[in-house]
Motif scaffolding. Sequence first.
Motif, PDB file in Angstrom:
ATOM      1  N   UNK A 216      65.092  57.117  12.162  1.00 61.37           N
ATOM      2  CA  UNK A 216      64.497  57.806  13.315  1.00 61.37           C
ATOM      3  C   UNK A 216      65.561  58.358  14.267  1.00 61.37           C
ATOM      4  N   UNK A 217      66.836  58.294  13.845  1.00 67.24           N
ATOM      5  CA  UNK A 217      67.914  58.594  14.797  1.00 67.24           C
ATOM      6  C   UNK A 217      67.924  60.035  15.295  1.00 67.24           C
ATOM      7  N   UNK A 218      67.338  60.967  14.507  1.00 68.72           N
ATOM      8  CA  UNK A 218      67.327  62.356  14.968  1.00 68.72           C
ATOM      9  C   UNK A 218      66.298  62.579  16.077  1.00 68.72           C
ATOM     10  N   UNK A 219      65.389  61.616  16.226  1.00 68.16           N
ATOM     11  CA  UNK A 219      64.289  61.851  17.173  1.00 68.16           C
ATOM     12  C   UNK A 219      64.147  60.814  18.276  1.00 68.16           C
ATOM     13  N   UNK A 220      65.091  59.883  18.381  1.00 65.76           N
ATOM     14  CA  UNK A 220      64.953  58.875  19.447  1.00 65.76           C
ATOM     15  C   UNK A 220      64.932  59.544  20.824  1.00 65.76           C
ATOM     16  N   UNK A 221      65.637  60.688  20.975  1.00 64.79           N
ATOM     17  CA  UNK A 221      65.625  61.411  22.267  1.00 64.79           C
ATOM     18  C   UNK A 221      64.193  61.791  22.653  1.00 64.79           C
ATOM     19  N   UNK A 222      63.391  62.164  21.641  1.00 63.36           N
ATOM     20  CA  UNK A 222      62.029  62.638  21.940  1.00 63.36           C
ATOM     21  C   UNK A 222      61.073  61.465  22.198  1.00 63.36           C
ATOM     22  N   UNK A 223      61.288  60.371  21.460  1.00 63.09           N
ATOM     23  CA  UNK A 223      60.411  59.213  21.652  1.00 63.09           C
ATOM     24  C   UNK A 223      60.533  58.657  23.073  1.00 63.09           C
ATOM     25  N   UNK A 224      61.637  58.962  23.743  1.00 60.87           N
ATOM     26  CA  UNK A 224      61.876  58.441  25.102  1.00 60.87           C
ATOM     27  C   UNK A 224      61.289  59.353  26.182  1.00 60.87           C
ATOM     28  N   UNK A 225      60.620  60.445  25.772  1.00 60.13           N
ATOM     29  CA  UNK A 225      60.088  61.383  26.775  1.00 60.13           C
ATOM     30  C   UNK A 225      58.618  61.112  27.068  1.00 60.13           C
ATOM     31  N   UNK A 226      58.175  61.601  28.214  1.00 61.52           N
ATOM     32  CA  UNK A 226      56.761  61.502  28.588  1.00 61.52           C
ATOM     33  C   UNK A 226      55.884  62.306  27.626  1.00 61.52           C
TER      34      UNK A 226
ATOM     35  N   UNK B 175      62.489  64.058  32.492  1.00 62.66           N
ATOM     36  CA  UNK B 175      63.676  64.857  32.790  1.00 62.66           C
ATOM     37  C   UNK B 175      63.828  66.043  31.855  1.00 62.66           C
ATOM     38  N   UNK B 176      65.076  66.411  31.610  1.00 60.15           N
ATOM     39  CA  UNK B 176      65.355  67.637  30.862  1.00 60.15           C
ATOM     40  C   UNK B 176      64.826  67.558  29.423  1.00 60.15           C
ATOM     41  N   UNK B 177      64.922  66.377  28.795  1.00 62.17           N
ATOM     42  CA  UNK B 177      64.431  66.266  27.415  1.00 62.17           C
ATOM     43  C   UNK B 177      62.925  66.501  27.368  1.00 62.17           C
ATOM     44  N   UNK B 178      62.216  65.968  28.374  1.00 60.85           N
ATOM     45  CA  UNK B 178      60.766  66.147  28.416  1.00 60.85           C
ATOM     46  C   UNK B 178      60.410  67.623  28.620  1.00 60.85           C
ATOM     47  N   UNK B 179      61.170  68.285  29.489  1.00 66.13           N
ATOM     48  CA  UNK B 179      60.881  69.706  29.771  1.00 66.13           C
ATOM     49  C   UNK B 179      60.996  70.538  28.488  1.00 66.13           C
ATOM     50  N   UNK B 180      61.992  70.223  27.665  1.00 68.76           N
ATOM     51  CA  UNK B 180      62.110  70.950  26.397  1.00 68.76           C
ATOM     52  C   UNK B 180      61.021  70.518  25.418  1.00 68.76           C
ATOM     53  N   UNK B 181      60.812  69.212  25.290  1.00 65.67           N
ATOM     54  CA  UNK B 181      59.905  68.701  24.255  1.00 65.67           C
ATOM     55  C   UNK B 181      58.501  69.270  24.405  1.00 65.67           C
ATOM     56  N   UNK B 182      58.038  69.392  25.646  1.00 65.71           N
ATOM     57  CA  UNK B 182      56.639  69.767  25.852  1.00 65.71           C
ATOM     58  C   UNK B 182      56.373  71.247  25.559  1.00 65.71           C
ATOM     59  N   UNK B 183      57.411  72.038  25.325  1.00 63.32           N
ATOM     60  CA  UNK B 183      57.196  73.457  25.004  1.00 63.32           C
ATOM     61  C   UNK B 183      56.664  73.643  23.572  1.00 63.32           C
ATOM     62  N   UNK B 184      56.690  72.571  22.797  1.00 65.69           N
ATOM     63  CA  UNK B 184      56.265  72.589  21.396  1.00 65.69           C
ATOM     64  C   UNK B 184      54.885  73.239  21.210  1.00 65.69           C
ATOM     65  N   UNK B 185      53.919  72.863  22.062  1.00 69.29           N
ATOM     66  CA  UNK B 185      52.528  73.297  21.869  1.00 69.29           C
ATOM     67  C   UNK B 185      52.196  74.602  22.576  1.00 69.29           C
ATOM     68  N   UNK B 186      52.964  74.906  23.613  1.00 71.16           N
ATOM     69  CA  UNK B 186      52.545  75.944  24.544  1.00 71.16           C
ATOM     70  C   UNK B 186      52.435  77.324  23.873  1.00 71.16           C
ATOM     71  N   UNK B 187      51.243  77.904  23.908  1.00 72.08           N
ATOM     72  CA  UNK B 187      51.040  79.266  23.404  1.00 72.08           C
ATOM     73  C   UNK B 187      51.088  79.382  21.889  1.00 72.08           C
ATOM     74  N   UNK B 188      50.893  78.256  21.188  1.00 72.91           N
ATOM     75  CA  UNK B 188      51.064  78.267  19.734  1.00 72.91           C
ATOM     76  C   UNK B 188      49.711  78.392  19.034  1.00 72.91           C
ATOM     77  N   UNK B 189      49.622  79.334  18.078  1.00 71.65           N
ATOM     78  CA  UNK B 189      48.350  79.554  17.391  1.00 71.65           C
ATOM     79  C   UNK B 189      48.360  79.177  15.932  1.00 71.65           C
ATOM     80  N   UNK B 190      49.538  78.865  15.369  1.00 76.63           N
ATOM     81  CA  UNK B 190      49.631  78.474  13.949  1.00 76.63           C
ATOM     82  C   UNK B 190      51.013  77.881  13.698  1.00 76.63           C
TER      83      UNK B 190
END
Length: 211
Positions: A33-43, A52-67
């Motif tokens: 899981x070492x490539x993703x521990x940064x993300x598991x620690x985000x809200x 913080x900054x990791x959360x701000x990036x992580x949450x863009x995953x879904x925004x405006x996505x249709x497929x």
Amino acid sequence: MSRTRIHNFAISLDGFATGEPQTLETPFGHAGQRLHTWMFATQYWDPSGSDGVDNAFARRFDHGMGAEIMGANKFGPPGWGDDPDWKGWWGPNPPFHTPTFVLTHHPRPPMEMEGGTTFHFLDATPAEALEVAREAAGGLDVRIGGGATVVREFLLAGLVDHMHLVQVPIVLGRGVRLWDGLEAVEEAFDVETVSSPNGVTHLTFSRRAVA
Ligand SMILES: NC(=O)c1ccc[n+]([C@@H]2O[C@H](COP(=O)([O-])OP(=O)(O)OC[C@H]3O[C@@H](n4cnc5c(N)ncnc54)[C@H](OP(=O)(O)O)[C@@H]3O)[C@@H](O)[C@H]2O)c1
């Protein structure tokens, strides 16, 4: 205009997006899981996580996505094509919530899941797959979900508008590398980097407008 975007795609310092071997027990091989521990620690991932900054990036995953378009090796371990009951790693309600196109040389009928995800299986070039996914996305953006092989194919075809990579300070030494065959790919993009206090570096590649 529907864009093609990549988000939260994690690579090691030496450019590997997964370790080896990929198996049912070890989807990321020796990377664990070492490539993703940064993300598991985000809200974004865990309500008690950081904002913080990791959360701000992580949450863009879904925004405006249709497929989403993903590769066969992200969808399942080697041999999943021989198991008619394999429905991906994510359980009955996968985290995509959109039509999701799995590129594979062994297509099967679509699978409708809970929560808006329907898996479609396509044997197609990146350009053909993108055309189908764009149509399904209804004007929203299309995410290229990985793994490395599929991200590389779309970069090589010049079909990526925005890419968010997360460089994790580990050296994997083996696995599937993102950068092979992509010499000077950065020249088509404006590249920005942001360092996070937890040690990862966020890189964004935004395709330059053609003059
Ligand atoms: N680091 C991250 O953020 C991240 C993100 C997502 C996934 N991953 C990991 O990355 C690994 C998977 O990556 P990967 O590079 O091994 O494989 P992948 O990109 O998921 O899939 C590659 C496979 O997809 C099929 N395929 C690709 N292009 C195709 C096309 N144009 N037409 C038909 N089929 C096509 C082929 O499989 P067949 O010939 O067998 O059909 C090919 O071997 C997994 O360990 C996954 O957990 C990491």
